[in-house]
Design an enzyme around this catalytic site. Structure first.
Site, short mmCIF file in Angstrom:
data_model
loop_
_atom_site.label_atom_id
_atom_site.label_comp_id
_atom_site.label_asym_id
_atom_site.label_seq_id
_atom_site.Cartn_x
_atom_site.Cartn_y
_atom_site.Cartn_z
N HIS A 1 0.85 -1.21 0.00
CA HIS A 1 0.00 0.00 0.00
C HIS A 1 0.88 1.25 0.00
CE1 HIS A 1 -2.74 -2.93 2.16
NE2 HIS A 1 -3.54 -2.49 1.22
N GLN B 1 -18.21 -6.75 0.25
CA GLN B 1 -17.40 -7.58 -0.65
C GLN B 1 -16.95 -8.89 0.02
OE1 GLN B 1 -14.38 -4.30 -0.94
NE2 GLN B 1 -12.93 -5.99 -1.14
N LYS C 1 -1.48 -6.88 -7.44
CA LYS C 1 -1.65 -8.14 -6.70
C LYS C 1 -3.08 -8.65 -6.91
CE LYS C 1 -1.64 -10.66 -2.70
NZ LYS C 1 -3.10 -10.54 -2.53
N GLN D 1 -9.28 -7.80 -9.86
CA GLN D 1 -10.02 -6.63 -9.38
C GLN D 1 -9.82 -5.44 -10.32
OE1 GLN D 1 -10.60 -5.26 -5.13
NE2 GLN D 1 -8.75 -4.14 -5.60
N SER E 1 -2.32 -8.07 3.19
CA SER E 1 -2.76 -7.86 4.58
C SER E 1 -2.99 -9.21 5.25
CB SER E 1 -4.04 -7.05 4.62
OG SER E 1 -3.84 -5.84 3.93
#
Ligand code: PAF
Length: 280
Positions: free
Chosen positions: A37, A61, A149, A153, A186
């Site tokens: 990030h 989501q 990554k 998306q 994460s």
């Protein structure tokens, strides 16, 4: 850096900056920020006058409530990292602020949102489109930064941006990896040290498969067999697809860009890890 919780204050601040002719870069996140990030935020800071980062763990989501429950929450550390990176505004709203009423909009962009993660996590990309479309409406960014990554998306959001006519430049940014190749995520914080070391084999095997001169099918089988042979790893799917449409390809000549997308269960709990590799 200003931390803002309300949509109206965010809009006010940004309207003022825009009236001064300032460009706005936007990095949407769900928090639990890491170096991946940070690389997006630094790039936005370098390329725009104002950088907004949203920190919002978007419930719509998550199709698995347990996954949402155990998602790491580290707001204070996140804000410190954003300060260090030079972000101007952290937007950290509550769920009620974003969804005062349930969002009933339905987005559908096949095949980008129906294959791979779309098939495994029904409703996931609908939730991603719901939140990203809301955030784009509030922030009206000139550029939006997304980590490659989450390769799929980006493909889905590009379709949504075209569909809804958002005037935003999508900026895909390379995956940040540990020295052993594990893609930063994460979710890695949910792995033990041993599991993290094991997970590094995912990218190692995919990279190995690039140099073997195999057909698409043989490459697929090589990756799945070699990863499944490692105790603690189990491939959920590995798809070799057109890098733009995400449709399956049967030969290396089928598309100008070809990418292998993988999801692997890792460890005891187990944790679902996603990664990809570019074949051409
Ligand atoms: O990639 C993510 O972290 C999320 O899917 C996003 C884009 C912030 C939307 O919640």
């Amino acid at each position: 850096m200003e931390t803002v919780n309300s949509i109206s204050l965010l809009r006010e601040l940004l309207a003022q900056r825009r009236s001064e002719g300032k460009s706005i870069g936007f990095v949407p996140t769900m928090g639990a920020l890491h170096e991946g990030h940070a690389s997006l935020v630094r790039r936005s800071v370098a390329e725009n006058d104002v950088t907004v980062v949203s920190i919002f763990l978007n419930p719509t989501q998550f199709n698995d409530p347990k996954d949402l429950e155990r998602y790491p929450r580290t707001l204070e550390a996140d804000c410190r990292l954003l300060e260090e990176c030079g972000a101007d505004i952290a937007f950290a709203p509550t769920v009620k602020e974003i969804y005062p009423e349930p969002d009933t909009r339905h987005f559908s962009y096949p095949p980008t949102d129906s294959v791979m993660e779309g098939a495994m996590r029904p409703g996931h990309f609908n939730g991603v489109c719901q939140i990203v479309s809301k955030l784009f409406t509030y922030v009206e960014p000139d550029r939006a930064y997304f980590g490659e990554k989450d390769y799929q998306q980006i493909a889905v959001i590009r379709r949504m941006v075209d569909d809804l006519g958002f005037k935003v430049e999508m900026v895909p940014c390379p995956v940040v990896r540990q020295p052993d190749g594990l893609a930063l995520s994460s979710r890695n914080s949910l792995l033990t040290d041993d599991e993290r070391r094991t997970a590094a084999n995912i990218y190692r095997v995919m990279k190995e498969s690039r140099g073997l001169g195999l057909s698409v099918q043989q490459t697929h089988d090589y990756v799945v067999e070699h990863i499944n042979a490692i105790p603690g790893l189990e491939v959920q799917y590995f798809s070799i697809v057109d890098g733009d449409t995400l449709a399956d390809v049967a030969s290396w000549d089928a598309a100008p860009s070809i990418v292998g997308c993988i999801t692997v269960f890792c460890g005891e709990k187990p944790i679902r890890l996603i990664d990809h590799i570019r074949y051409k």
